[in-house]
Design a protein around this motif. Structure first.
Motif, PDB file in Angstrom:
ATOM      1  N   ASP A 142     -19.361 -21.644  -2.746  1.00 46.31           N
ATOM      2  CA  ASP A 142     -18.239 -22.255  -3.417  1.00 46.31           C
ATOM      3  C   ASP A 142     -18.753 -23.568  -3.708  1.00 46.31           C
ATOM      4  O   ASP A 142     -17.946 -24.584  -4.100  1.00 46.31           O
ATOM      5  N   CYS A 143     -20.097 -23.854  -4.096  1.00 48.31           N
ATOM      6  CA  CYS A 143     -20.666 -25.024  -4.481  1.00 48.31           C
ATOM      7  C   CYS A 143     -21.221 -24.781  -5.926  1.00 48.31           C
ATOM      8  O   CYS A 143     -21.264 -23.817  -6.394  1.00 48.31           O
ATOM      9  N   ALA A 144     -21.528 -25.954  -6.409  1.00 48.73           N
ATOM     10  CA  ALA A 144     -22.174 -26.036  -7.897  1.00 48.73           C
ATOM     11  C   ALA A 144     -23.503 -25.117  -7.880  1.00 48.73           C
ATOM     12  O   ALA A 144     -24.244 -24.748  -6.927  1.00 48.73           O
ATOM     13  N   PRO A 145     -23.779 -24.262  -8.982  1.00 48.57           N
ATOM     14  CA  PRO A 145     -24.812 -23.452  -9.235  1.00 48.57           C
ATOM     15  C   PRO A 145     -26.075 -23.862  -8.987  1.00 48.57           C
ATOM     16  O   PRO A 145     -26.274 -25.371  -9.308  1.00 48.57           O
ATOM     17  N   GLY A 146     -27.143 -23.336  -8.064  1.00 51.38           N
ATOM     18  CA  GLY A 146     -28.316 -23.810  -7.716  1.00 51.38           C
ATOM     19  C   GLY A 146     -28.183 -24.849  -6.356  1.00 51.38           C
ATOM     20  O   GLY A 146     -29.364 -24.917  -5.889  1.00 51.38           O
ATOM     21  N   VAL A 147     -27.255 -24.922  -6.105  1.00 51.94           N
ATOM     22  CA  VAL A 147     -27.107 -25.819  -4.841  1.00 51.94           C
ATOM     23  C   VAL A 147     -27.059 -25.147  -3.631  1.00 51.94           C
ATOM     24  O   VAL A 147     -27.618 -25.483  -2.586  1.00 51.94           O
ATOM     25  N   GLY A 148     -26.647 -23.758  -3.520  1.00 49.42           N
ATOM     26  CA  GLY A 148     -26.716 -23.175  -2.418  1.00 49.42           C
ATOM     27  C   GLY A 148     -25.587 -22.076  -2.176  1.00 49.42           C
ATOM     28  O   GLY A 148     -24.500 -22.288  -2.832  1.00 49.42           O
ATOM     29  N   PRO A 149     -25.349 -21.348  -1.051  1.00 45.94           N
ATOM     30  CA  PRO A 149     -26.518 -21.637   0.215  1.00 45.94           C
ATOM     31  C   PRO A 149     -27.759 -20.673  -0.187  1.00 45.94           C
ATOM     32  O   PRO A 149     -27.716 -19.921  -0.930  1.00 45.94           O
ATOM     33  N   HIS A 150     -28.711 -21.325   0.511  1.00 44.38           N
ATOM     34  CA  HIS A 150     -30.138 -20.628   0.381  1.00 44.38           C
ATOM     35  C   HIS A 150     -30.466 -20.323   1.788  1.00 44.38           C
ATOM     36  O   HIS A 150     -30.433 -20.879   2.707  1.00 44.38           O
ATOM     37  N   ASP A 151     -31.248 -19.070   1.815  1.00 43.34           N
ATOM     38  CA  ASP A 151     -31.681 -18.706   3.065  1.00 43.34           C
ATOM     39  C   ASP A 151     -33.267 -19.336   3.234  1.00 43.34           C
ATOM     40  O   ASP A 151     -33.900 -18.964   2.641  1.00 43.34           O
ATOM     41  N   VAL A 152     -33.307 -20.185   4.426  1.00 48.95           N
ATOM     42  CA  VAL A 152     -34.684 -20.815   4.571  1.00 48.95           C
ATOM     43  C   VAL A 152     -35.220 -20.465   5.696  1.00 48.95           C
ATOM     44  O   VAL A 152     -36.264 -21.139   5.994  1.00 48.95           O
ATOM     45  N   GLY A 153     -34.859 -19.511   6.584  1.00 45.11           N
ATOM     46  CA  GLY A 153     -35.612 -19.227   7.787  1.00 45.11           C
ATOM     47  C   GLY A 153     -34.665 -18.476   8.609  1.00 45.11           C
ATOM     48  O   GLY A 153     -33.461 -18.383   8.481  1.00 45.11           O
ATOM     49  N   ALA A 154     -35.166 -18.121   9.781  1.00 44.23           N
ATOM     50  CA  ALA A 154     -34.770 -17.252  10.757  1.00 44.23           C
ATOM     51  C   ALA A 154     -34.202 -18.540  11.836  1.00 44.23           C
ATOM     52  O   ALA A 154     -34.690 -19.298  12.096  1.00 44.23           O
TER      53      ALA A 154
END
Length: 219
Positions: free
Chosen positions: A30-42
């Motif tokens: 629900d945030c701006a494009p490209g901001v996330g969320p991003h999977d960065v690890g386990a």
């Protein structure tokens, strides 16, 4: 951890994936494009108190820290002079967990991005330590959550925060690959604001956790 509103709060994942910062399918965005969320690890990479993970998303250097069961995300590069804040010791500063920048001993709250200093009072001709105060939010913090055993990072980019000026600097980011040393830590015994370092060091990156940018455990 959630930043204050309006303020800047391996499986392994491939470096190229982190750099592109592709949003993760199946997770609300629900945030701006490209901001996330991003999977960065386990999540297991950040299972212990004091463990941390250093990533780049969209060219921005971000450090994730587990402290007292909570995850925090903060710009890796210090706002003051581009130092490797993300690899600094964790200190308790008046009950608040702070990263201690190894260059100039600046103490930055991992939850809010506030930079703290301790007042020095003069009483009867002698210097005495006074109360802890904030210089304001200097380091940008970001949203981080766990979903299905994965760590999801959402960049918080509203407004302007001082750490923005170094956040994408590749030369500064590469310093995160270095190791702290007595010569580095002794470059300056006080911060650029002239305040003495303080607080009790109760967790060091040398005690374990994830090393910078997937290089293995810090030593």
């Amino acid at each position: 951890s959630t930043p204050r509103a309006g303020e800047g709060s391996p499986g392994p994942v491939a470096r190229s994936q982190l750099d592109t910062g592709a949003p993760v399918a199946g997770v609300a965005n629900d945030c701006a494009p490209g901001v996330g969320p991003h999977d960065v690890g386990a999540s297991e990479q950040l299972s212990k108190d004091g463990s941390r993970l250093h990533v780049t998303v969209g060219g921005r250097f971000v450090t994730l820290v587990r402290w007292k069961g909570e995850l925090h995300a903060i710009d890796s590069i210090c706002f003051h002079a581009g130092g490797p804040l993300g690899v600094g010791d964790i200190e308790d500063v008046n009950g608040k967990p702070c990263l201690l920048c190894p260059w100039h001993y600046y103490q930055v709250d991992i939850a809010t991005g506030d930079k703290y200093y301790q007042k020095i009072n003069f009483e009867e001709g002698k210097m005495k330590k006074g109360e802890w105060c904030s210089n304001g939010i200097k380091q940008r913090v970001h949203y981080v959550a766990e979903h299905g055993g994965r760590v999801m990072l959402t960049l918080r980019l509203d407004g302007t925060i001082e750490s923005d000026k170094y956040a994408h600097n590749a030369q500064c980011g590469e310093r995160m690959n270095g190791r702290d040393s007595s010569s580095t830590r002794s470059q300056q015994s006080v911060g650029g604001d002239g305040k003495l370092p303080g607080g009790r060091v109760f967790a060091s990156r040398r005690g374990g956790g994830i090393g910078p940018y997937g290089l293995g455990p810090a030593r």
